[in-house]
Write a protein that holds these residues in place. Structure first.
Motif, PDB file in Angstrom:
ATOM      1  N   ILE A  90       0.834  -1.206   0.000  1.00 46.67           N
ATOM      2  CA  ILE A  90       0.000   0.000   0.000  1.00 46.67           C
ATOM      3  C   ILE A  90       0.867   1.255   0.000  1.00 46.67           C
ATOM      4  O   ILE A  90       2.002   1.244   0.468  1.00 46.67           O
ATOM      5  CB  ILE A  90      -0.988   0.024   1.184  1.00 46.67           C
ATOM      6  CG1 ILE A  90      -0.270   0.103   2.520  1.00 46.67           C
ATOM      7  CG2 ILE A  90      -1.918  -1.161   1.132  1.00 46.67           C
ATOM      8  CD1 ILE A  90      -1.197   0.359   3.688  1.00 46.67           C
ATOM      9  N   SER A  91       0.300   2.308  -0.553  1.00 44.14           N
ATOM     10  CA  SER A  91       0.999   3.602  -0.579  1.00 44.14           C
ATOM     11  C   SER A  91      -0.045   4.693  -0.326  1.00 44.14           C
ATOM     12  O   SER A  91      -0.546   5.309  -1.262  1.00 44.14           O
ATOM     13  CB  SER A  91       1.680   3.811  -1.926  1.00 44.14           C
ATOM     14  OG  SER A  91       0.739   3.669  -2.971  1.00 44.14           O
ATOM     15  N   PRO A  92      -0.396   4.912   0.947  1.00 51.70           N
ATOM     16  CA  PRO A  92      -1.428   5.911   1.261  1.00 51.70           C
ATOM     17  C   PRO A  92      -1.076   7.274   0.670  1.00 51.70           C
ATOM     18  O   PRO A  92       0.055   7.724   0.738  1.00 51.70           O
ATOM     19  CB  PRO A  92      -1.418   5.969   2.785  1.00 51.70           C
ATOM     20  CG  PRO A  92      -0.792   4.694   3.226  1.00 51.70           C
ATOM     21  CD  PRO A  92       0.171   4.312   2.145  1.00 51.70           C
ATOM     22  N   THR A  93      -2.088   7.895   0.063  1.00 48.00           N
ATOM     23  CA  THR A  93      -1.876   9.151  -0.644  1.00 48.00           C
ATOM     24  C   THR A  93      -3.006  10.121  -0.320  1.00 48.00           C
ATOM     25  O   THR A  93      -4.159   9.728  -0.249  1.00 48.00           O
ATOM     26  CB  THR A  93      -1.853   8.898  -2.164  1.00 48.00           C
ATOM     27  OG1 THR A  93      -0.948   7.853  -2.449  1.00 48.00           O
ATOM     28  CG2 THR A  93      -1.473  10.133  -2.924  1.00 48.00           C
ATOM     29  N   LEU A  94      -2.661  11.372  -0.143  1.00 47.36           N
ATOM     30  CA  LEU A  94      -3.642  12.427   0.080  1.00 47.36           C
ATOM     31  C   LEU A  94      -3.431  13.475  -1.011  1.00 47.36           C
ATOM     32  O   LEU A  94      -2.355  14.073  -1.110  1.00 47.36           O
ATOM     33  CB  LEU A  94      -3.449  13.051   1.468  1.00 47.36           C
ATOM     34  CG  LEU A  94      -4.537  13.986   1.953  1.00 47.36           C
ATOM     35  CD1 LEU A  94      -5.840  13.229   2.154  1.00 47.36           C
ATOM     36  CD2 LEU A  94      -4.119  14.652   3.248  1.00 47.36           C
ATOM     37  N   VAL A  95      -4.468  13.680  -1.847  1.00 47.95           N
ATOM     38  CA  VAL A  95      -4.342  14.549  -3.015  1.00 47.95           C
ATOM     39  C   VAL A  95      -5.593  15.417  -3.132  1.00 47.95           C
ATOM     40  O   VAL A  95      -6.685  14.999  -2.750  1.00 47.95           O
ATOM     41  CB  VAL A  95      -4.180  13.693  -4.297  1.00 47.95           C
ATOM     42  CG1 VAL A  95      -4.199  14.541  -5.544  1.00 47.95           C
ATOM     43  CG2 VAL A  95      -2.929  12.873  -4.241  1.00 47.95           C
ATOM     44  N   THR A  96      -5.431  16.594  -3.695  1.00 48.06           N
ATOM     45  CA  THR A  96      -6.564  17.469  -3.992  1.00 48.06           C
ATOM     46  C   THR A  96      -6.822  17.420  -5.488  1.00 48.06           C
ATOM     47  O   THR A  96      -5.897  17.578  -6.290  1.00 48.06           O
ATOM     48  CB  THR A  96      -6.268  18.911  -3.549  1.00 48.06           C
ATOM     49  OG1 THR A  96      -5.984  18.917  -2.157  1.00 48.06           O
ATOM     50  CG2 THR A  96      -7.444  19.815  -3.814  1.00 48.06           C
TER      51      THR A  96
END
Length: 159
Positions: A90-96
């Protein structure tokens, strides 16, 4: 406004009948009285509008829901795969990302569709920008491809 009130009345009646399944005249009249009371209160509060009862979406919504169901199933399989592969996959990502919907209802449908799809959550919605958290970066890439955004915009525009 009358079509929205009628839609709310039918929705409440169906919901009451499904949950009670009574055909006794006394209980039917009490159910009708409670529905009328709710309609009166909703009318007095001025909450019956195109957003609370989106009748205009009724025609095109089934096709969108079928597509969304397929996407939810595919995303579930993907999440199970990442669970089996372990934490290193997994590679948790937070993007707008930007939303192209023009109405608040369209933006909410888009944000909720993202959240319903396993592995992604809409964290924030401000104006035309949504903050999305994803379990893996591939989910963000899929969102940026724009298929879901396009389908919600089509749903919104056709109505």
């Amino acid at each position: 406004m009358p079509t929205h009130t009628l839609s709310l009345c039918l929705s409440l009646s169906l919901f009451w009948w499904i949950n009670s399944n009574y055909s006794n005249p006394l209980l039917l009249s009490l159910g009708a009285a409670s529905i009328l009371l709710v309609l009166y209160i909703a009318h007095r509060m001025d909450v019956i509008d195109h957003e609370s009862q989106p009748v205009h979406l009724s025609v095109k919504m089934p096709g969108y829901l079928l597509w969304l169901t397929k996407e939810i199933i595919v995303a579930n399989i993907s999440v199970v795969k990442y669970i089996w592969l372990g934490n290193s996959s997994i590679s948790p990502t937070l993007v707008t990302i930007d939303a192209s919907q023009r109405t608040d209802l369209g933006k909410v449908i888009y944000a909720n569709s993202i959240t319903l799809t396993p592995g992604t959550v809409t964290v924030d919605l401000v104006g035309d920008r949504m903050t999305i958290h994803a379990l893996v970066k591939e989910n963000i890439d899929t969102l940026k491809a724009g298929e879901m955004d396009r389908r919600v915009t089509e749903l919104e525009n056709r109505c």
